[in-house]
Motif scaffolding. Sequence first.
Motif, PDB file in Angstrom:
ATOM      1  N   PRO A 116      16.553 -15.294 -38.800  1.00 44.08           N
ATOM      2  CA  PRO A 116      15.166 -15.465 -38.343  1.00 44.08           C
ATOM      3  C   PRO A 116      14.982 -16.701 -37.467  1.00 44.08           C
ATOM      4  CG  PRO A 116      15.277 -15.075 -40.721  1.00 44.08           C
ATOM      5  CD  PRO A 116      16.670 -15.351 -40.268  1.00 44.08           C
ATOM      6  N   SER A 117      14.258 -16.525 -36.373  1.00 40.76           N
ATOM      7  CA  SER A 117      13.980 -17.653 -35.478  1.00 40.76           C
ATOM      8  C   SER A 117      12.991 -18.624 -36.106  1.00 40.76           C
ATOM      9  CB  SER A 117      13.435 -17.145 -34.142  1.00 40.76           C
ATOM     10  OG  SER A 117      12.230 -16.404 -34.341  1.00 40.76           O
ATOM     11  N   TRP A 118      12.168 -18.156 -37.065  1.00 34.88           N
ATOM     12  CA  TRP A 118      11.183 -19.050 -37.685  1.00 34.88           C
ATOM     13  C   TRP A 118      11.842 -20.160 -38.492  1.00 34.88           C
ATOM     14  CZ3 TRP A 118      11.820 -19.444 -42.836  1.00 34.88           C
ATOM     15  CH2 TRP A 118      12.310 -18.355 -43.547  1.00 34.88           C
ATOM     16  N   MET A 119      13.116 -20.009 -38.829  1.00 36.14           N
ATOM     17  CA  MET A 119      13.786 -21.076 -39.571  1.00 36.14           C
ATOM     18  C   MET A 119      13.764 -22.395 -38.806  1.00 36.14           C
ATOM     19  SD  MET A 119      17.020 -19.398 -41.563  1.00 36.14           S
ATOM     20  CE  MET A 119      16.746 -18.329 -42.982  1.00 36.14           C
ATOM     21  N   GLY A 120      13.673 -22.295 -37.489  1.00 29.71           N
ATOM     22  CA  GLY A 120      13.561 -23.514 -36.696  1.00 29.71           C
ATOM     23  C   GLY A 120      12.291 -24.285 -36.967  1.00 29.71           C
ATOM     24  N   ASN A 180      27.075 -12.294 -45.696  1.00 32.11           N
ATOM     25  CA  ASN A 180      26.030 -11.279 -45.732  1.00 32.11           C
ATOM     26  C   ASN A 180      26.311 -10.258 -44.631  1.00 32.11           C
ATOM     27  OD1 ASN A 180      23.727 -11.768 -47.770  1.00 32.11           O
ATOM     28  ND2 ASN A 180      24.118 -13.827 -46.979  1.00 32.11           N
ATOM     29  N   LYS A 181      25.285  -9.547 -44.176  1.00 31.87           N
ATOM     30  CA  LYS A 181      25.448  -8.554 -43.111  1.00 31.87           C
ATOM     31  C   LYS A 181      24.486  -8.843 -41.967  1.00 31.87           C
ATOM     32  CE  LYS A 181      26.926  -4.931 -46.339  1.00 31.87           C
ATOM     33  NZ  LYS A 181      26.678  -3.546 -46.846  1.00 31.87           N
ATOM     34  N   LEU A 182      24.284 -10.112 -41.694  1.00 30.57           N
ATOM     35  CA  LEU A 182      23.352 -10.511 -40.643  1.00 30.57           C
ATOM     36  C   LEU A 182      23.907 -10.162 -39.265  1.00 30.57           C
ATOM     37  CD1 LEU A 182      22.340 -14.003 -42.084  1.00 30.57           C
ATOM     38  CD2 LEU A 182      21.062 -11.862 -42.260  1.00 30.57           C
ATOM     39  N   ILE A 183      23.019  -9.782 -38.362  1.00 32.88           N
ATOM     40  CA  ILE A 183      23.420  -9.376 -37.015  1.00 32.88           C
ATOM     41  C   ILE A 183      22.609 -10.158 -35.986  1.00 32.88           C
ATOM     42  CG2 ILE A 183      24.103  -7.057 -37.760  1.00 32.88           C
ATOM     43  CD1 ILE A 183      21.420  -6.043 -36.659  1.00 32.88           C
ATOM     44  N   GLY A 184      22.913  -9.904 -34.730  1.00 28.58           N
ATOM     45  CA  GLY A 184      22.144 -10.520 -33.649  1.00 28.58           C
ATOM     46  C   GLY A 184      22.649 -11.906 -33.293  1.00 28.58           C
ATOM     47  N   ASN A 185      21.930 -12.548 -32.384  1.00 27.04           N
ATOM     48  CA  ASN A 185      22.313 -13.866 -31.890  1.00 27.04           C
ATOM     49  C   ASN A 185      21.910 -14.972 -32.860  1.00 27.04           C
ATOM     50  OD1 ASN A 185      23.109 -12.476 -29.635  1.00 27.04           O
ATOM     51  ND2 ASN A 185      21.342 -13.065 -28.390  1.00 27.04           N
ATOM     52  N   SER A 207      34.321 -16.050 -38.686  1.00 32.45           N
ATOM     53  CA  SER A 207      34.297 -14.626 -39.068  1.00 32.45           C
ATOM     54  C   SER A 207      33.001 -13.959 -38.671  1.00 32.45           C
ATOM     55  CB  SER A 207      34.558 -14.469 -40.580  1.00 32.45           C
ATOM     56  OG  SER A 207      35.809 -15.010 -40.921  1.00 32.45           O
ATOM     57  N   ASN A 208      32.664 -14.079 -37.382  1.00 27.57           N
ATOM     58  CA  ASN A 208      31.558 -13.363 -36.783  1.00 27.57           C
ATOM     59  C   ASN A 208      32.061 -12.694 -35.509  1.00 27.57           C
ATOM     60  OD1 ASN A 208      28.818 -13.787 -38.229  1.00 27.57           O
ATOM     61  ND2 ASN A 208      29.730 -15.832 -38.278  1.00 27.57           N
ATOM     62  N   ASP A 209      31.159 -12.280 -34.645  1.00 29.50           N
ATOM     63  CA  ASP A 209      31.535 -11.665 -33.366  1.00 29.50           C
ATOM     64  C   ASP A 209      31.043 -12.504 -32.197  1.00 29.50           C
ATOM     65  OD1 ASP A 209      32.742  -9.424 -34.580  1.00 29.50           O
ATOM     66  OD2 ASP A 209      30.779  -8.496 -34.882  1.00 29.50           O
ATOM     67  N   LEU A 210      31.079 -13.800 -32.350  1.00 32.98           N
ATOM     68  CA  LEU A 210      30.602 -14.694 -31.300  1.00 32.98           C
ATOM     69  C   LEU A 210      31.579 -14.698 -30.129  1.00 32.98           C
ATOM     70  CD1 LEU A 210      29.530 -17.667 -33.609  1.00 32.98           C
ATOM     71  CD2 LEU A 210      28.040 -15.949 -32.592  1.00 32.98           C
ATOM     72  N   TRP A 211      31.046 -14.804 -28.909  1.00 29.36           N
ATOM     73  CA  TRP A 211      31.883 -14.832 -27.722  1.00 29.36           C
ATOM     74  C   TRP A 211      31.419 -15.957 -26.800  1.00 29.36           C
ATOM     75  CZ3 TRP A 211      28.750 -13.862 -23.533  1.00 29.36           C
ATOM     76  CH2 TRP A 211      27.578 -13.144 -23.781  1.00 29.36           C
ATOM     77  N   GLY A 212      32.027 -16.035 -25.646  1.00 26.29           N
ATOM     78  CA  GLY A 212      31.701 -17.131 -24.735  1.00 26.29           C
ATOM     79  C   GLY A 212      32.556 -18.352 -25.047  1.00 26.29           C
ATOM     80  N   SER A 213      32.211 -19.459 -24.454  1.00 31.87           N
ATOM     81  CA  SER A 213      32.997 -20.682 -24.613  1.00 31.87           C
ATOM     82  C   SER A 213      32.392 -21.580 -25.694  1.00 31.87           C
ATOM     83  CB  SER A 213      33.059 -21.435 -23.288  1.00 31.87           C
ATOM     84  OG  SER A 213      31.748 -21.791 -22.864  1.00 31.87           O
ATOM     85  N   ILE A 214      33.194 -22.553 -26.118  1.00 34.27           N
ATOM     86  CA  ILE A 214      32.689 -23.568 -27.037  1.00 34.27           C
ATOM     87  C   ILE A 214      31.844 -24.540 -26.229  1.00 34.27           C
ATOM     88  CG2 ILE A 214      33.311 -25.413 -28.637  1.00 34.27           C
ATOM     89  CD1 ILE A 214      35.982 -24.016 -29.084  1.00 34.27           C
ATOM     90  N   SER A 235      27.941 -10.678 -39.112  1.00 36.07           N
ATOM     91  CA  SER A 235      28.214  -9.918 -37.886  1.00 36.07           C
ATOM     92  C   SER A 235      27.392 -10.472 -36.736  1.00 36.07           C
ATOM     93  CB  SER A 235      27.901  -8.428 -38.102  1.00 36.07           C
ATOM     94  OG  SER A 235      28.734  -7.884 -39.109  1.00 36.07           O
ATOM     95  N   LEU A 236      27.236 -11.777 -36.706  1.00 37.07           N
ATOM     96  CA  LEU A 236      26.471 -12.419 -35.639  1.00 37.07           C
ATOM     97  C   LEU A 236      27.224 -12.311 -34.328  1.00 37.07           C
ATOM     98  CD1 LEU A 236      25.362 -15.620 -37.587  1.00 37.07           C
ATOM     99  CD2 LEU A 236      23.987 -13.588 -37.108  1.00 37.07           C
ATOM    100  N   SER A 237      26.490 -12.149 -33.241  1.00 36.90           N
ATOM    101  CA  SER A 237      27.097 -11.981 -31.924  1.00 36.90           C
ATOM    102  C   SER A 237      26.443 -12.943 -30.938  1.00 36.90           C
ATOM    103  CB  SER A 237      26.942 -10.528 -31.457  1.00 36.90           C
ATOM    104  OG  SER A 237      25.556 -10.164 -31.434  1.00 36.90           O
ATOM    105  N   GLY A 238      26.823 -12.780 -29.662  1.00 33.07           N
ATOM    106  CA  GLY A 238      26.276 -13.676 -28.643  1.00 33.07           C
ATOM    107  C   GLY A 238      27.048 -14.985 -28.569  1.00 33.07           C
ATOM    108  N   THR A 239      26.468 -15.932 -27.882  1.00 32.79           N
ATOM    109  CA  THR A 239      27.141 -17.210 -27.667  1.00 32.79           C
ATOM    110  C   THR A 239      26.620 -18.272 -28.624  1.00 32.79           C
ATOM    111  OG1 THR A 239      25.511 -17.861 -26.000  1.00 32.79           O
ATOM    112  CG2 THR A 239      27.477 -16.700 -25.215  1.00 32.79           C
ATOM    113  N   ILE A 240      27.402 -19.340 -28.756  1.00 34.35           N
ATOM    114  CA  ILE A 240      26.971 -20.483 -29.555  1.00 34.35           C
ATOM    115  C   ILE A 240      25.943 -21.264 -28.746  1.00 34.35           C
ATOM    116  CG2 ILE A 240      27.706 -22.613 -30.678  1.00 34.35           C
ATOM    117  CD1 ILE A 240      30.497 -21.388 -30.945  1.00 34.35           C
ATOM    118  N   PRO A 241      24.754 -21.496 -29.290  1.00 32.86           N
ATOM    119  CA  PRO A 241      23.734 -22.235 -28.519  1.00 32.86           C
ATOM    120  C   PRO A 241      24.252 -23.602 -28.069  1.00 32.86           C
ATOM    121  CG  PRO A 241      22.767 -21.251 -30.482  1.00 32.86           C
ATOM    122  CD  PRO A 241      24.242 -21.067 -30.613  1.00 32.86           C
TER     123      PRO A 241
END
Length: 858
Positions: A551-555, A568-573, A668-675, A593-599
């Motif tokens: 959830p984005s509201w955690m911010g 867990n089975k969390l998805i998305g960025n 152990s997620n599906d993150l891609w892009g650079s560090i 199962s988080l994906s996308g790039t590391i902010p």
Amino acid sequence: MIVFPLLCFLFSTISTLVCNETEKRALLSFKHALSDPGHRLSSWSIHKDCCGWNGVYCHNITSRVIQLDLMNPGSSNFSLGGKVSHALLQLEFLNYLDLSFNDFGGTPIPSFLGSMQSLTYLDLKYASFGGLIPPQLGNLSNLQYLSLGGAYSSYKPQLYVENLGWFSHLSSLEYLHMSEVDLQREVHWLESTSMLSSLSKLYLGACELDNMSPSLGYVNFTSLTVLSLPLNHFNHEMPNWLFNLPLNSLDLSSNHLTGQIPEYLGNLSSLTVLSLYGNRLNGTLPSSLWLLSNLVYLDIGNNSLEGTISEVHFDKLSKLKYIDMSSTSLIFKVKSNRVPAFQLEELWMSTCQIGPKFPTWIQTQTSLQCVDISKSGIVDIAPKWFWKWASHIDLLIDLSDNQISGNLSGVLLNNTYIDLRSNCFMGELPRLSPQVSRLNMANNSFSGPISPFLCQKLNGKSNLEILDMSTNNLSGELSHCWTYWQSLTRLNLGNNNLSGKIPDSMGSLFELEALHLHNNRLSGDIPPSLRNCKSLGLLDLGGNKLSGNLPSWMGERTTLTALRLRSNKLIGNIPPQICQLSSLIILDVANNSLSGTIPKCFNNFSLMATTGTEDDSFSVLEFYYDYYSYYNRYTGAPNYENLMLVIKGKESEYRSILKFVRSIDLSSNDLWGSIPTEISSLSGLESLNLSCNNLMGSIPEKMGSMKALESLDLSRNHLSGEIPQSMKNLSFLSHLNLSYNNFSGRIPSSTQLQSFDEISYIGNAELCGVPLTKNCTEDEDFQGIDVIDENEEGSEIPWFYIGMGLGFIVGFWGVCGALLFKKAWRHAYFQFLYRVKDWVYVAIAIRLNRLQNNLRVP
């Protein structure tokens, strides 16, 4: 007949007397110099009689001001501050001045107070004065009561003295309180205080004292009845002069006293209070202790005492109300048919050997308010009478860390603090009264659905603040009855068999600071209603079957210090809003199962960019509660939150050191892009795990600036390029895994990087150098040379190449010219080349022969 009208006239005159005008103006000047945020002095008006002002007391005949009682009665909102005005000097009949528990911001105690000769009572304790205590106070020859101690630690300088010579003039002093005043500069403190011939009560706790003059045989405390010296640094045996005092209260707790408690203790026949808690005393208890028939309070806990105590020892101690023998090796044996002579109000016997049988003698104690028999070796079933008897104990029942069994189904728990953790209790959960504030039933065998407990009807509003029922066999859904428990600040239901969704009603726990629901079978999304828990500092939902997005509201929950959502089975960025959590020190979202790039905004985790810092954010991890703060009044031992974290390749529980951990685990997620290069600015980060993702690109060049890094795992990604030379600077690194990537080139040479096993680097075909067995070629050696940054010392680069060219020319002609003109040198040189050729030929032939032999092996 004339006398009666005269008396009437006098009484009528007295009844109309008002305060002295000079003293009224002086008090108004005094008020003007003060700050009064709580408006406590609002009654101090020029239009009213000052004898009716709040805190002002006048003589009932002369109406002169004799007492000024401005002690802060409540919180810091009512603290007076500012400056203590010289106008007080005009109150020539003032004999009582109390400014205690106010806030004068570390300013010095005014020296002019020493000129107020009428003072008999002066109380400035906990008023946040600082600096040197003025020796002019020694001029107050009529003073009977002096209390200066208790400076708040947030203010500097602390109250201190250079010496106590000014004590010699305080001939009338009966009461002296200087706790938390720094007296370490006065070596002869004992001699100075013993000159106070009228002194009956002396309080010098936490004064940095380190010597009680154990060699002295006698000290001239002829009137002393109370001696309180806790929290100092005495590291010798108990001095003999102590046992020649007319004392009835002796407090030497939390020092470093050594040796045995001497038999001379029996000389203090009037002793009512004895506190030796928290020293290094050893051996058995003296037989004379059991002859102190006036003893009411006995605290000998947290020492290395041993031996066996029976009910016979207490036969003459019929006045005892308080016993603390906790954290000792004493064995306490009382026959089941004996009734002790005392009637206790508090019993603290944690770690004493009481078991294996349940102590039935406590049933005879009908006045108990606190019972702590935790860690006492009891292996027994709690008797049927116990819970009915325990319901009359108002404050505390602690049976934790034993092997006590029994079925609590239908039992009503009625104590403010209840700790039953780590036993063998079973059956369904008990019922609670509204009085219960802290309940810990973790690590037992309670079973059945949790909803009957959560939805029970209370006879009044619940006061429950802490509930820990982790590590049991509880099942079922979390129900929707959380509105009954809105006083909860900490909730732990981890390690059970709970199922279903996290109910929206949990968002009604507005005071919640820590929530543990880990290792259950909870499913569904993380409910958005949790955003209403605006004090949430720790959230552990790991090891469930939760789905949906992070959830984005955690911010918005900027109070979050630790966030654990792993397995867990969390998805998305990973939402960029999470970067608003500036107080975050632990982020664990591994094995989803988080994906996308590391902010790229992880550098906003400001507490991960610093080391050794503490602020109010850590109160969620290390916390105090009123009763336990009282019990741990000397040790200051807090309660700790705990988390299971995977650091340095293994899962461990972190508890007391949790506030010092700085960790990010996105493995152990599906993150891609650079560090992101921004992550290297987290110079306080201790553990970084990005393994088992699809990350590409190279390791950030400035990774070596993360000086606090102890554990780094980038394994099983698609990272490439060379390992940055800056990583040689990671001097605290003790766990490294770069395996199964596409790294190339030489491993940078450093004591740290070469100390790891080959397994830390395997699976990188183009990587070479120690500790790998693959050697680097000359070309790779050249590539491994440090490259000078083009922005640093750029003007020196042309000169480098010019110098290299000149060196080549000089070297070439220096060698070739000599060979050209010196026949003998030329002959020797070519002979050398022939020998090298023959050696290389033979070496290659041998290796080829070995290779052929190996290939023939079936």
